[in-house]
Scaffold this active site. Structure first.
Site, PDB file in Angstrom:
ATOM      1  N   SER A   1       0.854  -1.194   0.000  1.00  0.00           N
ATOM      2  CA  SER A   1       0.000   0.000   0.000  1.00  0.00           C
ATOM      3  C   SER A   1       0.882   1.233   0.000  1.00  0.00           C
ATOM      4  O   SER A   1       1.970   1.233   0.593  1.00  0.00           O
ATOM      5  CB  SER A   1      -0.876   0.012   1.258  1.00  0.00           C
ATOM      6  OG  SER A   1      -1.503   1.270   1.399  1.00  0.00           O
TER       7      SER A   1
ATOM      8  N   TYR B   1      -0.984  -0.402  10.197  1.00  0.00           N
ATOM      9  CA  TYR B   1      -1.187  -0.938   8.840  1.00  0.00           C
ATOM     10  C   TYR B   1      -0.037  -0.509   7.923  1.00  0.00           C
ATOM     11  O   TYR B   1       0.553  -1.329   7.214  1.00  0.00           O
ATOM     12  CB  TYR B   1      -2.516  -0.412   8.316  1.00  0.00           C
ATOM     13  CG  TYR B   1      -2.805  -0.680   6.865  1.00  0.00           C
ATOM     14  CD1 TYR B   1      -3.072  -1.968   6.401  1.00  0.00           C
ATOM     15  CD2 TYR B   1      -2.851   0.369   5.935  1.00  0.00           C
ATOM     16  CE1 TYR B   1      -3.363  -2.203   5.055  1.00  0.00           C
ATOM     17  CE2 TYR B   1      -3.144   0.136   4.593  1.00  0.00           C
ATOM     18  CZ  TYR B   1      -3.398  -1.154   4.165  1.00  0.00           C
ATOM     19  OH  TYR B   1      -3.684  -1.386   2.832  1.00  0.00           O
TER      20      TYR B   1
HETATM   21  P1  NAP Z   1     -11.272  -5.965   0.890  1.00  0.00           P
HETATM   22  O1  NAP Z   1     -12.256  -5.540  -0.137  1.00  0.00           O
HETATM   23  O2  NAP Z   1     -11.441  -5.555   2.303  1.00  0.00           O
HETATM   24  O3  NAP Z   1     -11.170  -7.590   0.812  1.00  0.00           O
HETATM   25  C1  NAP Z   1     -10.303  -8.248   1.677  1.00  0.00           C
HETATM   26  C2  NAP Z   1     -10.167  -9.679   1.220  1.00  0.00           C
HETATM   27  O4  NAP Z   1      -9.176 -10.324   2.036  1.00  0.00           O
HETATM   28  C3  NAP Z   1     -11.439 -10.488   1.394  1.00  0.00           C
HETATM   29  O5  NAP Z   1     -11.466 -11.466   0.364  1.00  0.00           O
HETATM   30  C4  NAP Z   1     -11.256 -11.152   2.762  1.00  0.00           C
HETATM   31  O6  NAP Z   1     -11.996 -12.379   2.893  1.00  0.00           O
HETATM   32  C5  NAP Z   1      -9.771 -11.428   2.716  1.00  0.00           C
HETATM   33  N1  NAP Z   1      -9.084 -11.555   3.995  1.00  0.00           N
HETATM   34  C6  NAP Z   1      -8.992 -10.646   4.993  1.00  0.00           C
HETATM   35  N2  NAP Z   1      -8.228 -11.131   5.985  1.00  0.00           N
HETATM   36  C7  NAP Z   1      -7.848 -12.387   5.610  1.00  0.00           C
HETATM   37  C8  NAP Z   1      -7.101 -13.408   6.217  1.00  0.00           C
HETATM   38  N3  NAP Z   1      -6.564 -13.258   7.434  1.00  0.00           N
HETATM   39  N4  NAP Z   1      -6.929 -14.573   5.542  1.00  0.00           N
HETATM   40  C9  NAP Z   1      -7.466 -14.756   4.311  1.00  0.00           C
HETATM   41  N5  NAP Z   1      -8.191 -13.818   3.687  1.00  0.00           N
HETATM   42  C10 NAP Z   1      -8.369 -12.647   4.332  1.00  0.00           C
HETATM   43  O7  NAP Z   1      -9.775  -5.553   0.507  1.00  0.00           O
HETATM   44  P2  NAP Z   1      -9.151  -4.771  -0.753  1.00  0.00           P
HETATM   45  O8  NAP Z   1      -9.415  -3.338  -0.577  1.00  0.00           O
HETATM   46  O9  NAP Z   1      -9.494  -5.477  -2.002  1.00  0.00           O
HETATM   47  O10 NAP Z   1      -7.595  -4.973  -0.423  1.00  0.00           O
HETATM   48  C11 NAP Z   1      -6.826  -6.039  -0.937  1.00  0.00           C
HETATM   49  C12 NAP Z   1      -5.374  -5.752  -0.613  1.00  0.00           C
HETATM   50  O11 NAP Z   1      -5.015  -4.480  -1.148  1.00  0.00           O
HETATM   51  C13 NAP Z   1      -5.086  -5.679   0.882  1.00  0.00           C
HETATM   52  O12 NAP Z   1      -3.831  -6.268   1.158  1.00  0.00           O
HETATM   53  C14 NAP Z   1      -5.045  -4.189   1.151  1.00  0.00           C
HETATM   54  O13 NAP Z   1      -4.245  -3.873   2.267  1.00  0.00           O
HETATM   55  C15 NAP Z   1      -4.448  -3.672  -0.138  1.00  0.00           C
HETATM   56  N6  NAP Z   1      -4.728  -2.268  -0.415  1.00  0.00           N
HETATM   57  C16 NAP Z   1      -6.020  -1.827  -0.560  1.00  0.00           C
HETATM   58  C17 NAP Z   1      -6.221  -0.482  -0.824  1.00  0.00           C
HETATM   59  C18 NAP Z   1      -7.602   0.107  -1.013  1.00  0.00           C
HETATM   60  O14 NAP Z   1      -7.713   1.345  -1.097  1.00  0.00           O
HETATM   61  N7  NAP Z   1      -8.649  -0.702  -1.098  1.00  0.00           N
HETATM   62  C19 NAP Z   1      -5.144   0.396  -0.911  1.00  0.00           C
HETATM   63  C20 NAP Z   1      -3.859  -0.091  -0.756  1.00  0.00           C
HETATM   64  C21 NAP Z   1      -3.673  -1.426  -0.505  1.00  0.00           C
HETATM   65  P3  NAP Z   1     -13.540 -12.401   3.418  1.00  0.00           P
HETATM   66  O15 NAP Z   1     -14.384 -11.798   2.305  1.00  0.00           O
HETATM   67  O16 NAP Z   1     -13.837 -13.850   3.612  1.00  0.00           O
HETATM   68  O17 NAP Z   1     -13.580 -11.586   4.670  1.00  0.00           O
END
Ligand code: NAP
Length: 243
Positions: free
Chosen positions: A140, A153
């Protein structure tokens, strides 16, 4: 060799978009999720509807035994992994350092950092035996600016960046590439628990006037696991709309 991808945290958001895109590009895909079985199965159904092959596997990447079971299931049902996307992550909730607890820190680092290390270890064992592979971590841009009351985080994602650089050098002789995609603000459910004024303030800081969408991140991940990026390893690539 058969293309097999594991995408952690693929029941929604960036992970789901990545799983669907890799499947369209010929990968048999393991859609990992933490608890949301319905959403995991929906991603698998969407892939199958498009003629692809996928399985959903529930596993908590913050638990070593779950990761071992995840890889064993993939070995059995799809074959040895050739591309791993360490996408699962949690921001642990907004919290000032003054209020941080050991348990909150532990849960964030266990999922984001330990999970990435241990899944990578399991992937590399198989990739070494099978002539190579690609690993993409998802960190991130918070790792650079520290997040806003999310330093737990941000620090965990900075660890993922540093891990990428060292690990990529270690496995380069084995035809294994390791890279990280570092998203800016992407429109996913991760933001749904944020107060509306926090989102409104966030939007004002975005040079393109909008959040990124999940496909824009998935496209970069797809490129990093493809032969087109064959000399790219140890890279941390921002997908930020110039933020
Ligand atoms: P999201 O919509 O919150 O989805 C999170 C996903 O991870 C879900 O499939 C969830 O499963 C799964 N998950 C959470 N904890 C887990 C664990 N301990 N073991 C296995 N699966 C787990 O997230 P996102 O925004 O797509 O983010 C994906 C990645 O991108 C993350 O690493 C996040 O830090 C990074 N990121 C996101 C952003 C942003 O703005 N969205 C920015 C920078 C980085 P369930 O559905 O079963 O709960």
């Amino acid at each position: 060799m058969r293309k097999v991808a594991i995408v952690t945290g693929a029941s929604r958001g960036i992970g789901a978009a990545t799983a669907e895109l890799l499947a369209k590009n010929g990968y048999a895909v393991c859609v990992n999720y933490l608890g949301n079985e319905t959403r995991g199965n929906e991603v698998v159904a969407a892939i199958k509807k498009n003629g692809g092959n996928a399985i959903a596997v529930k596993a908590d990447v913050s638990k070593e035994e779950d990761i071992l079971r995840l890889f064993a299931t993939v070995d059995k049902e799809l074959g040895p992994v050739t591309a791993l996307v360490n996408n699962a992550g949690t921001n642990g909730g907004i919290c000032e350092v003054a209020d941080i607890t050991f348990d909150r820190l532990h849960s964030v680092f266990a999922a984001n950092v330990y999970g990435t290390f241990i899944a990578s270890r399991e992937a590399v064992k198989r990739m070494k035996e099978n002539g190579g592979g690609c690993i993409v971590n998802v960190s991130s841009e918070a790792s650079k600016f520290g997040g806003t009351n999310l330093s737990h985080y941000a620090a965990s994602k900075a660890a993922v960046n540093t891990f990428t650089v060292g690990f990529a050098r270690e496995v380069a002789p084995f035809n294994i590439r390791v890279n990280t995609v570092s998203p800016g603000v992407i429109d996913t459910e991760m933001h749904h628990s944020s107060p509306p004024d926090r989102i409104a303030n966030l939007l004002k800081t975005l040079p393109m006037g909008r959040m990124g969408n999940v496909t824009e991140v998935a496209e970069m991940i797809k490129w990093l696991v493809s032969p087109e990026s064959s000399y790219v390893s140890g890279a941390i690539i921002p997908v930020t709309g110039s933020r």
